[in-house]
Design a protein around this motif. Structure first.
Motif, PDB file in Angstrom:
ATOM      1  N   PHE A 139      -7.480  -1.148 -15.176  1.00  0.00           N
ATOM      2  CA  PHE A 139      -6.452  -1.286 -16.516  1.00  0.00           C
ATOM      3  C   PHE A 139      -6.392  -0.785 -17.624  1.00  0.00           C
ATOM      4  O   PHE A 139      -5.946  -0.151 -17.662  1.00  0.00           O
ATOM      5  N   ALA A 144       1.678  -0.652 -13.899  1.00  0.00           N
ATOM      6  CA  ALA A 144       2.154  -1.259 -12.385  1.00  0.00           C
ATOM      7  C   ALA A 144       1.311  -0.854 -11.345  1.00  0.00           C
ATOM      8  O   ALA A 144       0.882  -1.564 -10.240  1.00  0.00           O
ATOM      9  N   PRO A 153      -9.090  -1.520  -9.209  1.00  0.00           N
ATOM     10  CA  PRO A 153      -8.287  -0.977 -10.111  1.00  0.00           C
ATOM     11  C   PRO A 153      -8.655  -0.974 -11.889  1.00  0.00           C
ATOM     12  O   PRO A 153      -9.954  -1.116 -11.810  1.00  0.00           O
ATOM     13  N   LEU A 173       3.530  -5.913 -18.268  1.00  0.00           N
ATOM     14  CA  LEU A 173       4.237  -4.763 -19.076  1.00  0.00           C
ATOM     15  C   LEU A 173       4.448  -5.679 -19.601  1.00  0.00           C
ATOM     16  O   LEU A 173       5.569  -4.363 -20.371  1.00  0.00           O
ATOM     17  N   ASP A 213       1.173  -1.035  -0.361  1.00  0.00           N
ATOM     18  CA  ASP A 213       0.047  -0.153   0.371  1.00  0.00           C
ATOM     19  C   ASP A 213       0.398   1.329  -0.159  1.00  0.00           C
ATOM     20  O   ASP A 213       0.057   2.081  -0.166  1.00  0.00           O
ATOM     21  N   GLN A 271      -1.858  -0.340 -11.354  1.00  0.00           N
ATOM     22  CA  GLN A 271      -2.945  -0.840 -11.442  1.00  0.00           C
ATOM     23  C   GLN A 271      -2.773  -2.201 -11.259  1.00  0.00           C
ATOM     24  O   GLN A 271      -3.768  -2.693 -10.424  1.00  0.00           O
ATOM     25  N   LEU A 272      -1.961  -2.399 -10.872  1.00  0.00           N
ATOM     26  CA  LEU A 272      -1.560  -3.873 -11.072  1.00  0.00           C
ATOM     27  C   LEU A 272      -1.232  -4.212  -9.356  1.00  0.00           C
ATOM     28  O   LEU A 272      -1.940  -5.099  -8.436  1.00  0.00           O
ATOM     29  N   GLN A 294     -14.941 -12.570  -5.096  1.00  0.00           N
ATOM     30  CA  GLN A 294     -13.863 -13.217  -5.205  1.00  0.00           C
ATOM     31  C   GLN A 294     -13.748 -14.182  -3.780  1.00  0.00           C
ATOM     32  O   GLN A 294     -12.878 -14.132  -3.667  1.00  0.00           O
ATOM     33  N   GLN A 330      -2.618  -2.029  -7.492  1.00  0.00           N
ATOM     34  CA  GLN A 330      -3.909  -1.777  -6.515  1.00  0.00           C
ATOM     35  C   GLN A 330      -5.069  -2.927  -7.019  1.00  0.00           C
ATOM     36  O   GLN A 330      -5.605  -3.589  -5.782  1.00  0.00           O
ATOM     37  N   ALA A 331      -4.806  -3.966  -7.951  1.00  0.00           N
ATOM     38  CA  ALA A 331      -5.315  -5.125  -7.386  1.00  0.00           C
ATOM     39  C   ALA A 331      -5.101  -6.135  -6.973  1.00  0.00           C
ATOM     40  O   ALA A 331      -5.516  -6.850  -6.273  1.00  0.00           O
ATOM     41  N   LEU A 337       1.788   1.906  -3.524  1.00  0.00           N
ATOM     42  CA  LEU A 337       0.600   2.074  -3.909  1.00  0.00           C
ATOM     43  C   LEU A 337      -0.127   4.215  -4.225  1.00  0.00           C
ATOM     44  O   LEU A 337       0.176   4.295  -4.751  1.00  0.00           O
ATOM     45  N   SER A 371      -3.023  -5.013  -4.091  1.00  0.00           N
ATOM     46  CA  SER A 371      -4.061  -4.431  -2.436  1.00  0.00           C
ATOM     47  C   SER A 371      -5.666  -5.119  -2.732  1.00  0.00           C
ATOM     48  O   SER A 371      -5.799  -5.493  -1.481  1.00  0.00           O
ATOM     49  N   ALA A 372      -6.568  -4.915  -3.856  1.00  0.00           N
ATOM     50  CA  ALA A 372      -7.791  -5.304  -3.049  1.00  0.00           C
ATOM     51  C   ALA A 372      -8.319  -7.204  -3.229  1.00  0.00           C
ATOM     52  O   ALA A 372      -8.688  -7.133  -2.583  1.00  0.00           O
ATOM     53  N   GLN A 373      -6.646  -7.063  -3.173  1.00  0.00           N
ATOM     54  CA  GLN A 373      -7.084  -8.889  -2.660  1.00  0.00           C
ATOM     55  C   GLN A 373      -6.670  -9.384  -1.573  1.00  0.00           C
ATOM     56  O   GLN A 373      -7.004 -10.141  -0.908  1.00  0.00           O
TER      57      GLN A 373
END
Lengths: 298, 298, 298, 298
Positions: free
Chosen positions: C263, A268, C261, B264, A242, A270-271, D297, A273-274, A245, A276-278
């Motif tokens: 993307f 990067a 996210p 990437l 985080d 967004q990746l 998820q 972010q995804a 991020l 972290s969201a998990q």
């Protein structure tokens, strides 16, 4: 020297302690009473508010705050540090914020005859405790030289990056590159291992070839490659996802303001972010490799 | 030793010359008569076709070809090297191709009792001429040891990467990371300079921080930062954009076959593609920074 | 009804005129004296400041401002609309801003007993002049019904999107999708034409297949496919690239705050950013196809 | 007419049945004996191999195969269809393959005096069974007219896309756009719902605004928005993620050969790849929205 310190969080508290150890007199403020009490026990004096701290006879003030909103809240406005402090007192903000906000606050300070430096750090809580932080400093050369001895009590590597705001620029540029490189290493290591390479052998090749980078040779994200990297202890400690991020958010926002594209940087972000969201925001940022490793997703 | 050499292009020709210099007897083949004539003048013997070369008493054959289609065309089929060469003759393919094709050709060679190595190189035409290439070698340890003295006549760093195909895996993984890192440096340097940093100062900070990488400290894409980098001589020489584009194509194809995402990497490939489509395919790949620099687009 | 109107730019001025045409009494404010003078000539009364406008006997105020900073500046603070206006006066902000800022301003208005709606529009300056805008409205159902007749004087399609802020959410979500779809069409059309398809035939197939979308069947970016699309008049008129860039900035910022996210949205933002940095910010956003067309780059 | 049919899979078998229903005489081949037996029971005659089928008195041959490798394997070479069939017999390949491979096979057929069409389909297994497929056809106008009645027995919408290969170009371009649009809708719907919108209301706004597209108004990926979409039945049936992944692979490969960037297409491919690698390859491709929905998820 009598120094004021605002913001006694995970980074600020050990930095303040190092100023005490160096023999400075310290007045401190934080919204957390417990954080203040701990520093008082170590020898500091408590101030009731930023304004109260500003009205003491401090000669220099250091702040370490979470984001630009807090920095602006503390420095600007009728009750802010700048309005309340004596002209001539030096202000050093070590928070990591966007360069334009840093320049805005510095301009306000200068209008009040207060020299100001932006001096974000790298090195994490470990470096803060050990006094081995790197300071990336923006401001005039003269102010930089005046502040250097104080910063040297908290860090080992004190770098002048140019005029006001450039400390933040240097930090944001470095962490933009770091966030990209780490995912680059994650993709290269995951692909190589999926195609049958031993991770140690692959890392050895990358580290002696043109793919060599800090994210591979010092902080490799594949478990077991480097004994002391977060990857080899379950991605605990280190630099949290985080936090990366947040820094990529600063980078993409700075790029938007500068009207510069940052293609890989935005992706990067967004990746992370995804990831972290998990639910992985507290893991070291090198854990991003788990987005790629099928075996790690089980 | 009597060695056969196929493919006398920009890389193959100087590699073949280094084998001659090391005292080996050489039989060569290339579709270009001029390329063959030049090697003959240097002491090699011309062969009329791959099959003809295979039917001489060569003890080992090295190939250096543009892509997997040519490698399969030369090695496989009724008139191919494998069908025509004596069992036991060692085959070394130094072309850069996808790992699965490399494994397919190696399997065909082994079925015919020919030991085979995939041994792609890095180091460019300069390294080929100087005999300082890095060889990334896939195959059995025994075959690797047998081939090492021959490879050592052409390169300085001979690395065993594991079983068949792993030489190609190592190369594709390294160049995937390299292609990403270079764009990462381009984004960080462009953003920092757009926000007011001096490029030399910024590079100095990156190179001593966690953004450190070969693309920044050895091959920085910003003109003037490193005197000897292609960026400081108009992006001439070096590793061409179209070669990087080819290697990222191999990486994304290998990833597709391995069912691995390379976020990437795929985006980097598109960026080099767009830059090449603007007529820049022959420039060194670090020129990708011109996609980001407004001043450079004038 | 006596209506106040703040912000008489390209969108606001024709909207205000439509309120006059509908028979409403109008008090107006803008920083541009010329813009105010033009409305006064059409029958409106000038106010000296937002606060002065607020202190008239207006029953409802509409604002149309460039960004969240201006909206907060006008509505909040001691001299702001909310502090100065009588409780009960309805406030309608038609600016396009991020949903969280919209909710913050609405909360301040409600604390002062002023009903408030966020009501961003689509339809462009043409729709503003013709009174055919679409209003996407966030707020209570009761407030929505009260405001509907006023909005109907300026637009044709008045949609209630749910509670406060949801008008902005709907707009940001739609334009996120629009920005992505347009680039999707640009990639599909460019690739198809590069591979030998006639653009009209290709568009016809997309428009009757699962690729069908507004960006293809109503606003196709390939010149000549649709006679009335900006693409067929040199990308003049329409919805400017820099406006799309602003809206994608709002979308990615809203996504960051929601920890979601996006993307493709983030990458689309970078592509419009790069295209704008090349000097194309004033062209219709469908001109993004020129990033892909080799023939168009000459 | 006596028609040959190769490839009796999920698509080929119902297509062949529709030819039988239309009154044609059918000779069939497939590697699966069960698939052949089922067609024989329905009235077809079995052929022992593609070559054997080619040597009957068929007047036209239709093939429906998984990928370019199988198409080349069946058509080319000494035992291939083209070498074995009488000159003049029309060849129609309905497989989805890359345009360059389609053109290569067509050139070989023409060299042998066999007219050939590439005629990939859309409409899925449901459309194949119902005889409502769309055929996108590349080839000469004359050959197209000759083939139209045969295709009309299997499909409803028979579109001539231009010369050889253009049927494949149209399909690849449409599915590139479809793959992007679906993720665009997924991002817009997920973001909007995360910010508090009702999914039905949001879809209604998108479908009447500039975000309108087939992926939103006919196939919305958010569960419950459209009763008959795969999203409302657990993403079963429909067009599988792995099929979309295959088509985006064809698109990015075709783009690579055409030296065209496809930024969003390449990123979309990686997103479907990541989603498939998590074990979702058999779900309808609209399930990609689960990459974005935190609630999904769990």
């Amino acid at each position: 020297m009598h120094i004021g310190f605002l913001g006694l969080g995970n980074m600020g508290a050990p930095m303040a302690r190092n100023l005490l150890k160096a023999g400075h007199r310290l007045s401190v403020f934080d919204l957390s009473e417990a954080a203040v009490a701990a520093l008082v026990e170590a020898g500091a004096t408590a101030a009731a508010s930023p304004a109260a701290l500003a009205r003491t006879d401090v000669e220099l003030i250091v702040s370490m705050l979470p984001a630009a909103a807090q920095v602006k809240g503390v420095y600007l406005g009728a009750d802010g540090l700048i309005a309340q402090v004596r002209p001539g007192v030096m202000l050093i903000d070590s928070s990591t914020i966007d360069p334009l906000s840093a320049r805005e606050v510095t301009a306000a300070a200068r209008a009040h005859d207060n020299p100001m430096l932006d001096a974000p750090v790298s090195g994490g809580t470990g470096g803060a405790a050990a006094g081995t932080l790197t300071f990336m400093v923006g401001g005039t050369a003269e102010d930089f030289e005046r502040a250097r001895p104080v910063l040297a009590a908290m860090g080992r590597n004190i770098v002048h990056c140019g005029p006001a705001g450039n400390g933040q620029v240097a930090k944001v540029a470095n962490n933009l590159l770091l966030g990209i490189s780490m995912i680059g290493v994650a993709e290269a290591m995951s692909l190589g291992v999926a195609l049958g390479m031993d991770p140690q052998v692959l890392a050895g090749i990358l580290n002696t070839s043109s793919g060599r980078c800090w994210s591979s040779d010092t902080y490799n994200p594949f478990p077991g490659v480097l004994e002391n990297a977060p990857a080899s202890r379950g991605y605990s400690g280190g630099f949290g996802t985080d936090l990366m991020l947040k820094d990529l958010g600063l980078a993409s926002e700075a790029a938007r303001q500068a009207r510069q594209p940052v293609f890989l940087g935005a992706l990067a972000q967004q990746l992370y972010q995804a990831f972290s969201a998990q639910g992985n925001g507290a893991l070291d940022f090198s854990a991003i490799i788990n987005l790629y490793r099928k075996d790690a997703q089980a």
